[in-house]
Structures are given as C-alpha cells and as structure tokens.
Scaffold this motif. Structure first.
Motif, PDB file in Angstrom:
ATOM      1  N   ALA A 281       0.859  -1.186   0.000  1.00  0.00           N
ATOM      2  CA  ALA A 281       0.000   0.000   0.000  1.00  0.00           C
ATOM      3  C   ALA A 281       0.896   1.237   0.000  1.00  0.00           C
ATOM      4  O   ALA A 281       1.776   1.374   0.867  1.00  0.00           O
ATOM      5  N   TYR A 282       0.710   2.109  -0.982  1.00  0.00           N
ATOM      6  CA  TYR A 282       1.487   3.346  -1.103  1.00  0.00           C
ATOM      7  C   TYR A 282       0.587   4.537  -0.782  1.00  0.00           C
ATOM      8  O   TYR A 282      -0.602   4.540  -1.099  1.00  0.00           O
ATOM      9  N   ARG A 283       1.205   5.563  -0.160  1.00  0.00           N
ATOM     10  CA  ARG A 283       0.463   6.818   0.077  1.00  0.00           C
ATOM     11  C   ARG A 283       1.454   7.979  -0.009  1.00  0.00           C
ATOM     12  O   ARG A 283       2.482   7.994   0.673  1.00  0.00           O
ATOM     13  N   ARG A 284       1.117   8.951  -0.839  1.00  0.00           N
ATOM     14  CA  ARG A 284       1.987  10.110  -1.049  1.00  0.00           C
ATOM     15  C   ARG A 284       1.632  11.215  -0.067  1.00  0.00           C
ATOM     16  O   ARG A 284       0.450  11.531   0.142  1.00  0.00           O
ATOM     17  N   LEU A 285       2.676  11.791   0.563  1.00  0.00           N
ATOM     18  CA  LEU A 285       2.447  12.894   1.483  1.00  0.00           C
ATOM     19  C   LEU A 285       1.997  14.112   0.705  1.00  0.00           C
ATOM     20  O   LEU A 285       2.474  14.382  -0.410  1.00  0.00           O
ATOM     21  N   ALA A 286       1.114  14.884   1.306  1.00  0.00           N
ATOM     22  CA  ALA A 286       0.509  16.010   0.592  1.00  0.00           C
ATOM     23  C   ALA A 286       1.483  17.165   0.396  1.00  0.00           C
ATOM     24  O   ALA A 286       1.440  17.860  -0.624  1.00  0.00           O
ATOM     25  N   ASP A 287       2.404  17.414   1.354  1.00  0.00           N
ATOM     26  CA  ASP A 287       3.234  18.614   1.311  1.00  0.00           C
ATOM     27  C   ASP A 287       4.732  18.322   1.240  1.00  0.00           C
ATOM     28  O   ASP A 287       5.561  19.200   1.478  1.00  0.00           O
ATOM     29  N   ARG A 288       5.111  17.088   0.946  1.00  0.00           N
ATOM     30  CA  ARG A 288       6.521  16.730   0.852  1.00  0.00           C
ATOM     31  C   ARG A 288       6.705  15.724  -0.280  1.00  0.00           C
ATOM     32  O   ARG A 288       5.793  14.942  -0.564  1.00  0.00           O
ATOM     33  N   LEU A 290       7.587  12.859  -0.624  1.00  0.00           N
ATOM     34  CA  LEU A 290       7.807  11.552   0.005  1.00  0.00           C
ATOM     35  C   LEU A 290       6.609  10.654  -0.224  1.00  0.00           C
ATOM     36  O   LEU A 290       5.455  11.117  -0.309  1.00  0.00           O
ATOM     37  N   ILE A 291       6.877   9.362  -0.320  1.00  0.00           N
ATOM     38  CA  ILE A 291       5.831   8.329  -0.396  1.00  0.00           C
ATOM     39  C   ILE A 291       6.118   7.316   0.696  1.00  0.00           C
ATOM     40  O   ILE A 291       7.244   6.811   0.810  1.00  0.00           O
ATOM     41  N   VAL A 292       5.117   7.021   1.511  1.00  0.00           N
ATOM     42  CA  VAL A 292       5.259   5.981   2.537  1.00  0.00           C
ATOM     43  C   VAL A 292       4.505   4.733   2.079  1.00  0.00           C
ATOM     44  O   VAL A 292       3.528   4.827   1.320  1.00  0.00           O
ATOM     45  N   SER A 293       4.961   3.582   2.510  1.00  0.00           N
ATOM     46  CA  SER A 293       4.293   2.337   2.105  1.00  0.00           C
ATOM     47  C   SER A 293       4.456   1.286   3.183  1.00  0.00           C
ATOM     48  O   SER A 293       5.422   1.309   3.960  1.00  0.00           O
ATOM     49  N   THR A 294       3.482   0.395   3.245  1.00  0.00           N
ATOM     50  CA  THR A 294       3.565  -0.822   4.067  1.00  0.00           C
ATOM     51  C   THR A 294       3.346  -2.008   3.138  1.00  0.00           C
ATOM     52  O   THR A 294       2.563  -1.932   2.190  1.00  0.00           O
ATOM     53  N   SER A 295       4.042  -3.088   3.434  1.00  0.00           N
ATOM     54  CA  SER A 295       4.031  -4.238   2.526  1.00  0.00           C
ATOM     55  C   SER A 295       3.870  -5.520   3.336  1.00  0.00           C
ATOM     56  O   SER A 295       4.374  -5.625   4.465  1.00  0.00           O
ATOM     57  N   ARG A 296       3.168  -6.499   2.750  1.00  0.00           N
ATOM     58  CA  ARG A 296       2.946  -7.794   3.411  1.00  0.00           C
ATOM     59  C   ARG A 296       2.977  -8.892   2.353  1.00  0.00           C
ATOM     60  O   ARG A 296       2.386  -8.738   1.272  1.00  0.00           O
ATOM     61  N   PRO A 297       3.608 -10.030   2.648  1.00  0.00           N
ATOM     62  CA  PRO A 297       3.597 -11.143   1.682  1.00  0.00           C
ATOM     63  C   PRO A 297       2.174 -11.640   1.440  1.00  0.00           C
ATOM     64  O   PRO A 297       1.356 -11.709   2.364  1.00  0.00           O
ATOM     65  N   VAL A 298       1.884 -11.963   0.189  1.00  0.00           N
ATOM     66  CA  VAL A 298       0.558 -12.485  -0.161  1.00  0.00           C
ATOM     67  C   VAL A 298       0.268 -13.765   0.622  1.00  0.00           C
ATOM     68  O   VAL A 298      -0.865 -13.998   1.071  1.00  0.00           O
ATOM     69  N   ALA A 299       1.293 -14.594   0.821  1.00  0.00           N
ATOM     70  CA  ALA A 299       1.087 -15.854   1.556  1.00  0.00           C
ATOM     71  C   ALA A 299       0.622 -15.587   2.978  1.00  0.00           C
ATOM     72  O   ALA A 299      -0.241 -16.306   3.504  1.00  0.00           O
ATOM     73  N   ASP A 300       1.178 -14.550   3.638  1.00  0.00           N
ATOM     74  CA  ASP A 300       0.745 -14.214   4.995  1.00  0.00           C
ATOM     75  C   ASP A 300      -0.666 -13.649   4.997  1.00  0.00           C
ATOM     76  O   ASP A 300      -1.464 -13.922   5.903  1.00  0.00           O
ATOM     77  N   ALA A 301      -0.986 -12.840   3.984  1.00  0.00           N
ATOM     78  CA  ALA A 301      -2.339 -12.267   3.905  1.00  0.00           C
ATOM     79  C   ALA A 301      -3.393 -13.347   3.710  1.00  0.00           C
ATOM     80  O   ALA A 301      -4.548 -13.182   4.117  1.00  0.00           O
TER      81      ALA A 301
END
Length: 601
Positions: A281-288, A290-301
């Motif tokens: 999941a990616y999300r771009r900061l509104a005023d910088r 920068l892009i933050v993201s969290t990631s999870r293996p499909v097998a764990d999901a």
C-alpha cells in the motif's frame, strides 16, 4: 432390528427371459442414480470453488484495507517526524540569519542552541550548521565525540551547494559519521537579509528511530515499511533494515508515477530484494516529496484463507464420499436385482423341481436385498448424526474463536446433513411401502380423504380451498397404504393450487369394469403431458424451478401402493388447467395381487 418381509418374486415371460421393461427400468434407475450423483457432485464442486474464490477475495480485500490503514498511520508518523525536524532546522537557520553570519553567534552559543533543539527531536541523530565553504561550524553531538575533524562537513561531504534555494531539502541516505548507522540528511540553506548565502543548517534523520514506529504500528513479522523520495526516485528508509536496498533506485515503482490527486494505491507484485509476491500500500504525502508504504507477503495475507479452504475441501470431500457410497450401493443393488432376475428366468426354463428350488433361493436373496437396503438407509444416519453433532459442538465450544464466515460454513454443513437425512427418510418411506404386509379390509376412502383435507386446512389456516369429497367411496384395500397414497395425492393438489383463485380440489370415483376408479382433481398449475413418463419415477420433480419444494418420492410411493393392490395409476393434465390423478383398485379382495400383465406393463 428385525428383517423386513420379502417382496413377491417378479414374473418372467414365457420364453424364460426377464420382462424387457423391467430390465430397462432398472437400467434407467442406475443411469438416474449416477446422473443424480454427478449432478450433486458438480453442485458441490461449484459451490466449494465459489466459496473458496469468495474467501480468497475477502482475505485480499481485508489485507488491502488493513495495509491502507497502516499506511495512513505511518503517513502521520512521517509527516510529524519530518515536520518537527524541518521546524527546528528552519528556526536555527532563522536565528543564524538574524545575526548576519554564522561566526557571530560563537561556536559555544551555536552548539548550545543545536543541543537544546536536538533534545526535543528523538527522530534526529544530531543537528548541525555548516559554513558557506562547507566546513562544520557546530553540531549537537556530545563534547567527547570523536571522528569528525573541525574542517570537515557534518556528513563528511563539505562542498558548496550546487544550487542555492530556499526551503528544506531531503537528501540521499548515508552512513552516520558518529554511529555508523543509516541517516537521511534534511538541510536548509541560510541567507542574510541581503540574500547572501551564509551556510547550511541541517538534521540527520535516524533510521533506527523508525524501529519504534514499526513496533507501534504492531506490524506482522514479515511486514515492511518504506519511505521513498519522489524527486530522486530512491528508497530512503526501509524497515526491517536492508542495507543493500537503502538508496537504491525505485524509478520503476508504480508509486513514483502516483497521481497527486489519488495519493493512495495498492499494488500486488514482487519487490526489489525478495522473490515472494507482496501486497504493498502506497500513500503520497501532501506537502513533501515523500511516499510511505507498508508491505505484506501475499502468503501471509492468505493464511486464514488457507485454513478456511481446507475446511471447505474436507466438508466437500465428506459429502461427496457419502453420496458416492449411496450411489454405489444403489447401483450394486440394482445390478444384483438384474442378476437375480436373469437367474430366475433361466431356472424357470428348466425342470419344475429346479424352478421350485431356485425360487426358494431367490426368495431368500430378495429378503437379504431388502434387509440390506433397509440397513444401508439406517446406517447412513450414524455419520450424518456425527457431522451434525460435531459441527454443533464446534460452534458451541469454539464459536468465539471462529469468525462469521466459519460459522456460516458450519450452518451450511448442518443444513446439508439435515437435508440428506430427509432424503434418507424418504427413501425409507419408499422402501417401507414394499415391506408393508397387506391387510385387506373394507376401507372408507371418502372418510380418509376428508380427514386428510381437514388436517391440511388446520395446518394452513390462511388458505381457503374449495374441497369436495364424494360420499360413499369405498374399496377393499389396506387402509394404512391407501391413506399414504391419498396423503401424497391430496398434498400435491393442495401445494400446486396455491396460486389458483379460488383453489379447488375434488375427490371422486366410479365403477371401471372389474375395478373401481378413483380420482383427485385440482385447478392448480398443471404440467405438460410430454413429461408424464417421469411423474412416478423417484426423485423426479417437474416444478422444482417454480419454487414448489418436494423430495420427488411421493408419487413413486403412490405408484407402488396402487400396484401392490393390483391397480394402476396415471395422470391427465395440461399447463395452467389443473391435474387429475386416477388410480384403480380391484372390487374383490381376491383380486388384490400383482398380475403378470401389469408387471410386464
């Protein structure tokens, strides 16, 4: 359990061959059994595959939603972290600019200012100020630190900036000269009132700081967080730590081309540094930038999905096995009957003594077959009770540990086992017709019919049916079996007139040669006579799609009852014009038998 009484032996033709219609009927029954089995297995497979696909989609949707929520929380952490640091750097730059030069403050005062601001910035490893030539003026490190020469820059890279600009710049990650750990520099150029470049104020964002953020988000063991620089298309921060990835290019990442208006996206693909497929999941900061993201293996999901899939496959396998056992037993039963009839036909062509002896053997065989069929129907209840009981116990004892989807599966499993139990009950009723010993007596057909109609009216008080039973209808017959037949016929008439206005049911009779003719007529939905040959076959339902429930056993039972009395049963109908069910019974008790010509017909 007492053995059921033997059924009468079947007749053969004069040539010793079994009646062709009987053999064809058994062949059709076997085909119908396996066709029904294939249909049910197909339904089970389709339903199971649909449930498995639905479960997988739901599991992925839950993972997407959870990762998006975690990414928003991470965005808040990153925005606060960089915002606080930028504010501190800007304040330091402003104080230096008011003095007109960096050296005007004095090294001690400048270092005190930096340490004072750094004390409130846990995310910053140190703050620093560099002169215009890139040499270190002061930093917030302890007085006893070693490793940085006075003329070196705070980051070991003293140099004039390539481009003078206002605002805060986020640099590329590098190893800290103090701790040797990864940091990301955040700098702001300092200008005096006339616009002259004085130097640079900056901070070193500590990557290990984000270990606390990782724990605060309560991420799973294999989850990762990343911070990307949009303008440089590079990876700034990665946790858990991955030195080989820090600073690497992410120009090919779909997040870099993320629409500013969209800000968030979900991508399922492999990431650099790992072969496994991950949901990110990616999300771009509104005023910088920068892009933050969290990631999870499909097998764990899909971990919970795999557990649910195993339960669905197990339940489908159990149901398929039970259906296969029932179909195989019915198939073997009909094959054995075929073999017995052929044996009887061959023996009837030989000597009279052999006929008598073989007839006794066949009577014993038929007795065993009926007992076997009854026992099979009875013994199938044990695994069904086990399925229903254990599923009920599972819900009671572990209901709090099972989610709504699991409880839904348990409810479907119990419903399926109860339905199969009902089918076994109907099969036993059908078998009981053949086992029942005929007790012929004077039977008041009118009274039985009226009693059944009164019961139907009492159970369905909301319906007003115009029912009429002709008085004085009697027959020499077994009252129990005749009641069974009339319950099925009147029950069908009551059911299929539900949409008629008004519903009408009529029971009557008249002489019919050497027999008595009885009929039940209604103005219900009717049917096409093209399908009349299926009407008295077990498990055949002509109106199932129209919402009329039933097991398909009732008219098959009626046919057996009437034929045991030596009569016949048939129907006349047309779609939308109602149906009339006819059956005949002999006038004399001496005629209650199975004539050869009726069996051959």
């Amino acid at each position: 359990m007492s053995a059921p009484p033997p059924a009468p032996l079947h007749a053969t033709s004069e040539t010793g061959d079994p009646p062709p219609r009987q053999a064809a009927s058994l062949r059709r029954l076997r085909i119908a059994v396996w066709a029904a089995f294939a249909l049910l297995v197909g339904i089970i497979i389709i339903v199971s595959v649909s449930l498995i696909r639905y479960d997988r989609e739901q599991a992925l949707r839950r993972a997407d939603s959870e990762l998006l929520s975690l990414t928003r929380v991470l965005e808040e952490h990153v925005a606060r972290c960089f915002g606080e640091t930028e504010a501190a750097v800007s304040e330091i730059a402003a104080q230096v600019a008011r003095q007109g030069s960096i050296d005007s403050l004095g090294e001690a005062a400048l270092q005190s200012l930096l340490r004072q601001r750094a004390a409130n910035l846990p995310e910053a490893e140190f703050l620093f100020v560099e002169r215009e030539d890139g040499s270190l003026a002061a930093d917030s490190s302890p007085p006893d630190r070693q490793g940085v020469e006075p003329r070196e820059g705070a980051l070991h890279t003293p140099a004039m900036p390539h481009q003078l600009s206002e605002g805060v710049d986020i640099g590329s990650p590098l190893k800290s000269p103090l701790s040797g750990r990864w940091i990301t520099p955040l700098t702001r150029q300092i200008f005096d009132a006339s616009g002259k470049y004085l130097g640079t104020a900056g901070a070193a964002i500590s990557h290990p700081y984000f270990e606390g953020v990782y724990k605060e988000l309560q991420l799973a063991q294999k989850d990762t967080i990343m911070i990307l620089h949009v303008n440089r298309a590079s990876l700034l921060i990665h946790h858990p730590p991955a030195d080989a990835l820090i600073g690497s290019s992410v120009a090919g990442s779909p997040a870099i081309s993320l629409d500013l208006r969209q800000r968030s996206s979900i991508v399922t693909a492999t990431l650099p540094g790992g072969p496994e497929e991950r949901i990110t999941a990616y999300r771009r900061l509104a005023d910088r930038p920068l892009i933050v993201s969290t990631s999870r293996p499909v097998a764990d999901a899909l971990a919970d999905y795999h557990a649910h899939r195993e339960r669905i496959i197990t339940a489908a396998g159990v149901m398929t096995t039970l259906l296969a056992a029932l179909a195989l037993l019915l198939h073997q039963d009909t094959r054995r009957r075929d073999a017995d009839r052929q044996t009887l036909a061959e023996l009837n062509a030989s000597l009279e003594e052999r006929v008598r002896r073989r007839t006794e053997e066949l009577e014993h065989s038929n007795r065993e077959l009926l007992n076997f069929s009854y026992s099979v129907s009875h013994d199938l209840r044990a695994p069904l009770r086990a399925i229903n009981g254990f599923s009920h116990a599972l819900e009671e004892d572990y209901g709090q540990k099972i989610d709504d989807t699991g409880r839904e599966y348990l409810a479907r499993l119990r419903k399926a086992s109860l339905r199969m139990g009902e089918l076994i009950d109907e099969l036993q009723k059908l078998a009981s017709v053949s086992r029942h010993t005929l007790r012929i007596e004077q039977t008041d057909v009118s009274a039985i019919a009226q009693d059944i109609l009164d019961d139907l009216a009492a159970v369905n008080q909301g319906r007003h049916v115009q029912a009429h039973v002709e008085p004085g209808l009697t027959a020499d017959a077994d009252p129990t079996l005749i009641r069974n037949a009339l319950e099925n016929l009147l029950g069908n008439a009551w059911k299929f007139t539900r949409d008629s206005h008004p519903p009408i049911i009529h029971v009557g009779g008249r002489p019919h040669g050497a027999e008595k003719l009885f009929y039940v007529t209604d103005n219900g939905i009717g049917f096409d006579m093209e399908h009349a040959n299926k009407l008295f076959q077990p498990f055949q339902q002509l109106h199932k799609r129209e919402g009329f429930e039933g097991s398909g056993i009732g008219l098959a039972s009626v046919r057996r009852i009437i034929e045991r009395h030596g009569g016949t049963v048939w129907a006349e109908s047309s779609p939308g014009a109602g149906t009339t069910m006819f059956f005949t019974l002999p006038r004399s008790p001496a005629l209650v038998r199975r004539p050869r010509e009726k069996l051959q017909g």
